[in-house]
Design an enzyme around this catalytic site. Structure first.
Site, PDB file in Angstrom:
ATOM      1  N   HIS A   6       1.065  -0.773  15.118  1.00 42.77           N
ATOM      2  CA  HIS A   6      -0.303   0.380  14.995  1.00 42.77           C
ATOM      3  C   HIS A   6      -1.388  -0.058  15.752  1.00 42.77           C
ATOM      4  CE1 HIS A   6       1.901   2.291  11.933  1.00 42.77           C
ATOM      5  NE2 HIS A   6       1.932   1.101  10.975  1.00 42.77           N
ATOM      6  N   HIS A  59      -5.948  -2.037   4.603  1.00 41.39           N
ATOM      7  CA  HIS A  59      -5.954  -0.708   3.832  1.00 41.39           C
ATOM      8  C   HIS A  59      -4.903  -1.240   2.624  1.00 41.39           C
ATOM      9  CE1 HIS A  59      -2.338  -0.870   6.253  1.00 41.39           C
ATOM     10  NE2 HIS A  59      -1.738   0.410   5.975  1.00 41.39           N
ATOM     11  N   HIS A 102       0.938  -1.163   0.004  1.00 40.03           N
ATOM     12  CA  HIS A 102      -0.188  -0.214  -0.062  1.00 40.03           C
ATOM     13  C   HIS A 102       0.990   1.226   0.030  1.00 40.03           C
ATOM     14  CE1 HIS A 102       0.776  -0.632   4.526  1.00 40.03           C
ATOM     15  NE2 HIS A 102       0.750   0.928   4.489  1.00 40.03           N
ATOM     16  N   GLU A 105       7.940   1.132   4.325  1.00 38.03           N
ATOM     17  CA  GLU A 105       7.607   0.366   5.414  1.00 38.03           C
ATOM     18  C   GLU A 105       7.551  -1.389   5.357  1.00 38.03           C
ATOM     19  OE1 GLU A 105       3.361   0.085   8.272  1.00 38.03           O
ATOM     20  OE2 GLU A 105       3.148   0.779   6.206  1.00 38.03           O
ATOM     21  N   HIS A 156       4.986   7.189   2.762  1.00 39.06           N
ATOM     22  CA  HIS A 156       5.405   5.878   2.466  1.00 39.06           C
ATOM     23  C   HIS A 156       5.058   4.931   1.486  1.00 39.06           C
ATOM     24  CE1 HIS A 156       2.751   4.628   5.680  1.00 39.06           C
ATOM     25  NE2 HIS A 156       2.876   3.420   5.005  1.00 39.06           N
ATOM     26  N   TYR A 183       9.196   1.683  10.112  1.00 29.04           N
ATOM     27  CA  TYR A 183       9.508   2.790   9.093  1.00 29.04           C
ATOM     28  C   TYR A 183      10.715   2.841   8.634  1.00 29.04           C
ATOM     29  CZ  TYR A 183       4.469   3.598   9.033  1.00 29.04           C
ATOM     30  OH  TYR A 183       2.981   3.208   9.066  1.00 29.04           O
TER      31      TYR A 183
END
Length: 308
Positions: A247, A200, A153, A266, A215, A256
């Protein structure tokens, strides 16, 4: 979800400052597989498990950042249908001919309200991943580098995330998964969207400047592989922004870090499944630190301010 429209993130073209240094990093540290070079000097990569010819394209430039981010759609009929929907929505589209990118079919390119360039495509040559379609063995991590499963992503920064979210939802069929509210309790600071059942496939943060990259993320299979990635980064003296950590938003585990040009990347693992009947999760400004970095419960200043 019956996946009949936009299927998944398909490619990202990144600008790098030194091609030789970048090729070495993406090969030796990231563990990506170089799949070709074109006449313009771009270098193409895929991850170990991806079958499509490329998912990361590097272009040498005088500043780092993202040229465009592409999504693969089901087939050519879907590409035509979505191009028509974009035009009906008032979006100007451009047709990029097949072959302009190596082993990639015709692409539909357009700009979203945050200023980012997005592409849709239906065809990319299947070059395989070392496992057959008949009676395959399991995929064993070997060789050098982090060796992620796939390009997963992107997180984009820009002003009109409301307009961009609306376009992705109403035209491209994405669903809102999570959101963070600003102090007023009404305005979205950030949104997480999916075109699949993942937590996501795209995230966006409200920012004073348009067309900024936060990122590009790569999926790993386990927390142990995230820790292995951290060891590889340390051995290679890679600049780490934050992690390994977790997260609250998406509940994935993460590191990261930066490539040699300053593009933030990431390594991401986990996250829950999301389906269209799930209600979006909302985070208040008071808890945004815990939402982004669950263990630290506060934001890293570089995480907010360093963009390309």
């Amino acid at each position: 979800m019956a996946m009949t429209g936009v299927l998944r993130p398909g490619h990202a073209q990144l600008r790098v400052l030194d091609m030789d240094e970048s090729v070495k990093f993406y090969t030796d540290v990231m563990g990506l597989v170089e799949t070709g070079r074109d006449a313009s000097g771009r270098v193409y990569f895929k991850t170990r498990a991806e079958r499509d010819h490329n998912s990361v394209v590097l272009r040498q430039a005088d500043r780092a950042g993202l040229d465009f981010f592409g999504y693969k759609v089901l087939n050519k009929a879907t590409l035509e249908e979505l191009d028509g929907k974009l035009k009906a929505y008032g979006v100007v589209t451009e047709r990029i001919p097949a072959g302009e990118m190596l082993e990639t079919g015709e692409r539909v390119r357009f700009q979203i309200p945050t200023g980012h360039t997005i592409e849709l495509f239906a065809e990319k040559t299947d070059v395989g991943n070392g496992m057959t379609y008949n009676d395959p063995e399991v995929d064993v991590i070997d060789g050098k580098g982090i060796r992620p499963i796939r390009m997963d992503h992107a997180l984009l920064y820009g002003g009109d995330i409301d307009g961009s979210r609306k376009l992705f939802e109403e035209v491209l069929g994405f669903n809102l998964v999570e959101r963070v509210k600003l102090e007023d309790g009404a305005t979205d600071l950030a949104v997480w969207l999916t075109c699949s059942a993942k937590a996501h496939d795209l995230a966006m943060v409200r920012h004073s400047e348009d067309n900024k990259l936060h990122h590009v993320a790569f999926q790993l299979a386990s927390w142990e592989q995230v820790l292995r990635a951290a060891d590889i980064m340390s051995i290679n003296r890679v600049s780490i922004d934050i992690g390994p950590t977790r997260h609250g938003i998406t509940q994935g585990t993460t590191i990261y870090f930066f490539d040699p040009s300053g593009n933030r990347l990431e390594t991401f693992c986990g996250g829950y499944d999301h389906y269209p009947d799930n209600h979006p999760i909302t985070w208040s400004w008071e808890h945004v630190g815990r939402g982004i970095f669950y263990h630290d419960r506060k934001l890293n200043p570089a995480f907010l301010s360093v963009l390309t």
